[in-house]
Write a protein that holds these residues in place. Structure first.
Motif, PDB file in Angstrom:
ATOM      1  N   PHE A 386       0.822  -1.213   0.000  1.00 38.50           N
ATOM      2  CA  PHE A 386       0.000   0.000   0.000  1.00 38.50           C
ATOM      3  C   PHE A 386       0.858   1.265   0.000  1.00 38.50           C
ATOM      4  CE2 PHE A 386      -1.850   3.395   2.623  1.00 38.50           C
ATOM      5  CZ  PHE A 386      -2.942   3.737   1.833  1.00 38.50           C
ATOM      6  N   CYS A 387       1.862   1.303   0.871  1.00 38.46           N
ATOM      7  CA  CYS A 387       2.680   2.508   1.002  1.00 38.46           C
ATOM      8  C   CYS A 387       3.586   2.709  -0.204  1.00 38.46           C
ATOM      9  CB  CYS A 387       3.502   2.446   2.284  1.00 38.46           C
ATOM     10  SG  CYS A 387       2.493   2.546   3.780  1.00 38.46           S
ATOM     11  N   PHE A 388       4.067   1.624  -0.796  1.00 39.72           N
ATOM     12  CA  PHE A 388       4.887   1.761  -1.994  1.00 39.72           C
ATOM     13  C   PHE A 388       4.081   2.430  -3.103  1.00 39.72           C
ATOM     14  CE2 PHE A 388       7.873   0.615  -5.300  1.00 39.72           C
ATOM     15  CZ  PHE A 388       9.081   0.522  -4.629  1.00 39.72           C
ATOM     16  N   ALA A 389       2.831   1.977  -3.282  1.00 36.28           N
ATOM     17  CA  ALA A 389       1.972   2.567  -4.309  1.00 36.28           C
ATOM     18  C   ALA A 389       1.634   4.023  -3.984  1.00 36.28           C
ATOM     19  CB  ALA A 389       0.697   1.747  -4.444  1.00 36.28           C
ATOM     20  N   SER A 390       1.363   4.317  -2.720  1.00 37.47           N
ATOM     21  CA  SER A 390       1.014   5.683  -2.325  1.00 37.47           C
ATOM     22  C   SER A 390       2.183   6.640  -2.524  1.00 37.47           C
ATOM     23  CB  SER A 390       0.575   5.701  -0.856  1.00 37.47           C
ATOM     24  OG  SER A 390      -0.608   4.946  -0.673  1.00 37.47           O
ATOM     25  N   LEU A 391       3.387   6.177  -2.234  1.00 37.37           N
ATOM     26  CA  LEU A 391       4.560   7.030  -2.414  1.00 37.37           C
ATOM     27  C   LEU A 391       4.839   7.314  -3.889  1.00 37.37           C
ATOM     28  CD1 LEU A 391       6.871   5.528   0.334  1.00 37.37           C
ATOM     29  CD2 LEU A 391       6.069   7.895   0.226  1.00 37.37           C
ATOM     30  N   LEU A 392       4.606   6.334  -4.746  1.00 35.47           N
ATOM     31  CA  LEU A 392       4.764   6.583  -6.181  1.00 35.47           C
ATOM     32  C   LEU A 392       3.762   7.631  -6.658  1.00 35.47           C
ATOM     33  CD1 LEU A 392       5.356   2.966  -7.562  1.00 35.47           C
ATOM     34  CD2 LEU A 392       7.050   4.787  -7.257  1.00 35.47           C
ATOM     35  N   ALA A 393       2.525   7.569  -6.140  1.00 33.82           N
ATOM     36  CA  ALA A 393       1.520   8.577  -6.491  1.00 33.82           C
ATOM     37  C   ALA A 393       1.914   9.950  -5.951  1.00 33.82           C
ATOM     38  CB  ALA A 393       0.155   8.157  -5.936  1.00 33.82           C
ATOM     39  N   THR A 394       2.482   9.992  -4.743  1.00 28.13           N
ATOM     40  CA  THR A 394       2.955  11.254  -4.168  1.00 28.13           C
ATOM     41  C   THR A 394       4.066  11.858  -5.019  1.00 28.13           C
ATOM     42  OG1 THR A 394       2.443  10.428  -1.949  1.00 28.13           O
ATOM     43  CG2 THR A 394       3.912  12.324  -2.100  1.00 28.13           C
ATOM     44  N   TRP A 395       4.986  11.008  -5.436  1.00 29.86           N
ATOM     45  CA  TRP A 395       6.104  11.447  -6.290  1.00 29.86           C
ATOM     46  C   TRP A 395       5.563  12.092  -7.563  1.00 29.86           C
ATOM     47  CZ3 TRP A 395      11.468   9.514  -5.600  1.00 29.86           C
ATOM     48  CH2 TRP A 395      12.333   9.998  -6.583  1.00 29.86           C
ATOM     49  N   ARG A 396       4.610  11.425  -8.190  1.00 31.49           N
ATOM     50  CA  ARG A 396       4.054  11.939  -9.445  1.00 31.49           C
ATOM     51  C   ARG A 396       3.332  13.265  -9.217  1.00 31.49           C
ATOM     52  NH1 ARG A 396      -0.041   8.723 -13.625  1.00 31.49           N
ATOM     53  NH2 ARG A 396      -0.204  10.421 -15.138  1.00 31.49           N
ATOM     54  N   TYR A 397       2.590  13.370  -8.112  1.00 35.71           N
ATOM     55  CA  TYR A 397       1.837  14.593  -7.829  1.00 35.71           C
ATOM     56  C   TYR A 397       2.771  15.790  -7.710  1.00 35.71           C
ATOM     57  CZ  TYR A 397      -0.813  18.059  -5.174  1.00 35.71           C
ATOM     58  OH  TYR A 397      -1.388  19.228  -4.749  1.00 35.71           O
ATOM     59  N   PHE A 398       3.808  15.669  -6.897  1.00 34.70           N
ATOM     60  CA  PHE A 398       4.706  16.805  -6.697  1.00 34.70           C
ATOM     61  C   PHE A 398       5.608  17.043  -7.895  1.00 34.70           C
ATOM     62  CE2 PHE A 398       3.538  16.216  -2.203  1.00 34.70           C
ATOM     63  CZ  PHE A 398       3.334  17.536  -1.847  1.00 34.70           C
ATOM     64  N   ALA A 399       5.943  16.002  -8.641  1.00 36.48           N
ATOM     65  CA  ALA A 399       6.741  16.185  -9.858  1.00 36.48           C
ATOM     66  C   ALA A 399       5.954  16.975 -10.894  1.00 36.48           C
ATOM     67  CB  ALA A 399       7.156  14.832 -10.419  1.00 36.48           C
TER      68      ALA A 399
END
Length: 414
Positions: A386-399
């Motif tokens: 769950f957290c791995f997927a959420s962090l990838l989404a966070t990365w994309r959002y701020f990028a």
């Protein structure tokens, strides 16, 4: 830097002496209102701690710097008074005293972080602070176990443990008051960190709501797991077939603390605020990868119980400490927003401890017979994915938002 790190480390380390020693006791066989008594005690303290985080969103973000040190001593004094009541009030009613113990202690971290944020060395300073709650978690359990071995009762052990830490606490809080405010160079690189009104707080959160909620989801998951690992450590060690001595808790956390300190403290070496922010997200991803490897190692029989507990500790504390030290700090710096670290941390903490309270209450009523190790292992597997997927989404959002951000300040280095 050495003075500030020692003062912050010492203050939070001593605070743990008023919060965690009771978890060294098993309260074996004791029940109350259909609940295991220790689970009831943990739940009670967590509820108080969680409510403190709600209150802290306002108090910490609005706290004037000259009032922080005195308030720390007042809050810890109230917590010790609650532990004395815990020894005086008969079971199971003394469980309410741990609610009163957790209620003031939840604001101590935010008061300490106010002395450290907004500096070019903030990551190193806060890494030292965060190491305190990793080491103190094990050390205070060792103190509690030692007191029990000396014949102190389970009900009086927590207050006596608190008294052991009272004198050192006064010394290190006095050290905090001698830390100078951020310099002009610090402000240029990391922005000024003012107090915030209610409107300013929620306007800041609203501008980055998607990314911040994703980070809160990660923080929620990690808070639940590291709290389970901390509060039910004796049960987890026994479930692994490992007989613990008082020093075991300290020794395992020492390895975890060293790894976390090196990885997260080195964030000060990254000059650019944007780069440092994404490096911190990468550290979080690495933590969950390590968590999955520890779980696989246990399943395949390649790790000893001690190695498994250290591996899981590193996997959980790498992202937990990265959020405390770097993620929110560099987010404010790279966006040049008017805000403070205490506000963002207390929003995340509120979500995290609310979730932890819900988990331990739900587990007690839904599957009270489930072994803690079985429950903990299953929860770790969920967290890794769950957290791995959420962090990838966070990365994309701020990028994707990076083009709208103010350019990083030149010379953004120690």
């Amino acid at each position: 830097m050495i003075w500030a790190t020692a003062a912050a480390f010492g203050t939070y380390f001593c605070m743990y002496g008023f919060r965690k020693p009771f978890t060294a006791a098993d309260f074996a066989g004791a029940t109350a209102w259909g609940l295991d008594f220790k689970t009831l005690l943990v739940t009670s303290q967590v509820l108080g701690y969680m409510l403190s985080k709600f209150v802290g969103i306002k108090i910490i973000s609005e706290m004037q710097p000259h009032r922080r040190a005195v308030l720390i001593l007042v809050l810890v004094g109230l917590a010790e008074a609650a532990l004395v009541l815990f020894g005086l009030v008969p079971r199971p009613w003394n469980s309410v005293c741990l609610f009163l113990n957790g209620l003031p202690l939840g604001m101590v971290y935010g008061l300490i972080i106010g002395f450290l944020e907004g500096r070019r060395l903030t990551e190193a300073l806060t890494a030292g602070l965060c190491v305190s709650f990793i080491l103190a978690d094990g050390f205070t359990k060792s103190v509690g176990t030692w007191l029990l071995e000396q014949g102190v009762t389970e009900d009086w052990m927590p207050s006596l443990a608190g008294l052991i830490f009272a004198g050192p606490l006064v010394v290190v809080v006095a050290m905090l008051t001698r830390i100078p405010p951020p310099s002009a160079a610090d402000v240029e690189c990391r922005t000024i960190r003012p107090t915030l009104t209610r409107q300013e707080r929620w306007a800041l959160f609203g501008r980055y709501a998607t990314g911040l909620w994703l980070l809160c989801g990660v923080y929620l998951t990690v808070t639940i797991l590291r709290s389970l690992r901390a509060d039910f450590a004796p049960q987890l060690w026994r479930g692994l077939g490992f007989e613990t001595a008082p020093a075991t808790f300290t020794e395992s956390e020492l390895y975890v603390a060293c790894g976390v300190l090196v990885v997260n403290g080195c964030a000060v070496l990254v000059r650019d605020n944007r780069t440092a922010f994404f490096v911190a997200l990468g550290n979080c991803l690495a933590g969950f990868a390590l968590l999955a490897l520890a779980l696989l190692g246990k399943r395949m029989g390649q790790l000893s119980p001690f190695e498994f507990m250290v591996g899981v500790g590193l996997g959980l504390y790498l992202p937990y400490v990265a959020i405390h030290t770097t993620v929110f700090e560099r987010m404010l710096a790279m966006t040049r927003e008017r805000g403070n670290l205490g506000f963002l941390m207390y929003v995340a903490d509120t979500v995290g401890y609310l979730g932890y309270a819900a988990v331990i209450v739900g587990r007690s009523f839904a599957r009270p017979d489930t072994k803690m190790l079985t429950f903990f292992t299953a929860a770790c597997w969920f967290a890794a994915f769950f957290c791995f997927a959420s962090l990838l989404a966070t990365w994309r959002y701020f990028a994707n938002r990076s083009g709208a951000l103010v350019p990083a300040v030149a010379g953004d280095a120690p």
